[in-house]
Design a protein around this motif. Sequence first.
Motif, PDB file in Angstrom:
ATOM      1  N   ILE A   1       4.829  10.156   3.450  1.00 14.13           N
ATOM      2  CA  ILE A   1       3.775   9.900   3.708  1.00 14.13           C
ATOM      3  C   ILE A   1       3.849   9.631   4.983  1.00 14.13           C
TER       4      ILE A   1
ATOM      5  N   THR B   1      -7.640   1.342   3.229  1.00 21.82           N
ATOM      6  CA  THR B   1      -5.959   0.840   3.318  1.00 21.82           C
ATOM      7  C   THR B   1      -6.168   0.436   4.136  1.00 21.82           C
TER       8      THR B   1
ATOM      9  N   GLN C   1       1.979   1.585  -3.329  1.00 19.90           N
ATOM     10  CA  GLN C   1       1.565   2.447  -4.594  1.00 19.90           C
ATOM     11  C   GLN C   1       1.281   2.884  -4.671  1.00 19.90           C
ATOM     12  N   ASP C   2       0.723   4.189  -3.301  1.00 22.09           N
ATOM     13  CA  ASP C   2       0.961   5.977  -2.726  1.00 22.09           C
ATOM     14  C   ASP C   2       1.423   6.276  -3.676  1.00 22.09           C
TER      15      ASP C   2
ATOM     16  N   THR D   1      -3.555   8.833   6.471  1.00 18.62           N
ATOM     17  CA  THR D   1      -3.042   9.257   4.853  1.00 18.62           C
ATOM     18  C   THR D   1      -2.740   8.050   3.591  1.00 18.62           C
ATOM     19  N   LEU D   2      -2.981   7.626   3.634  1.00 17.58           N
ATOM     20  CA  LEU D   2      -3.062   5.863   2.542  1.00 17.58           C
ATOM     21  C   LEU D   2      -3.961   6.125   1.832  1.00 17.58           C
TER      22      LEU D   2
ATOM     23  N   ALA E   1       0.842  -1.312   0.070  1.00 14.92           N
ATOM     24  CA  ALA E   1      -0.129  -0.253   0.274  1.00 14.92           C
ATOM     25  C   ALA E   1       1.002   1.486   0.425  1.00 14.92           C
ATOM     26  N   ILE E   2       1.901   0.652   0.297  1.00 14.19           N
ATOM     27  CA  ILE E   2       2.768   2.311   0.991  1.00 14.19           C
ATOM     28  C   ILE E   2       3.643   2.849  -0.982  1.00 14.19           C
TER      29      ILE E   2
ATOM     30  N   ARG F   1       3.868   8.555  -2.935  1.00 15.92           N
ATOM     31  CA  ARG F   1       4.551   9.850  -2.329  1.00 15.92           C
ATOM     32  C   ARG F   1       5.629   9.030  -1.986  1.00 15.92           C
TER      33      ARG F   1
END
Length: 124
Positions: A23, A60, A15-16, A55-56, A12-13, A18
């Motif tokens: 993040i 998520t 794919q974000d 944030t995500l 998930a991080i 940023r």
Amino acid sequence: MKEQWFQRLEDAIKQDGRSLRQISEDAKCGPNFIQQLLKYRKDPRASQLAKIFDTLGPGTDLYVLTGHRLSQQDLDFLRVASTLDEEAQRDALAVLRRLTGTQSEPSQSGDLPEKASAKVETSH
């Protein structure tokens, strides 16, 4: 078990889009928090994880914790359904189950009482 949810968190991080630093800063966890979390595979506190999830973005948390992804349409549906009162939610669930031909055992999912189900069926 940790490996599965932690891997989904990493996914998930990534794919974000940023940076890890961005993040971390957006989550208000300190500029190097995400980098350190991933590098040392630490267990974050619940409050930190909640900030990361916020944030995500919506969905998520469900994906990381269960592996189930929600589309934007799923999220919109849940948002609308959550505004209904309890009786309307039960009625809507009964209608949806009839449309899809699915039924669950009451003891497993807190299904509708017989009365609510009958009410929906006779209200056409």
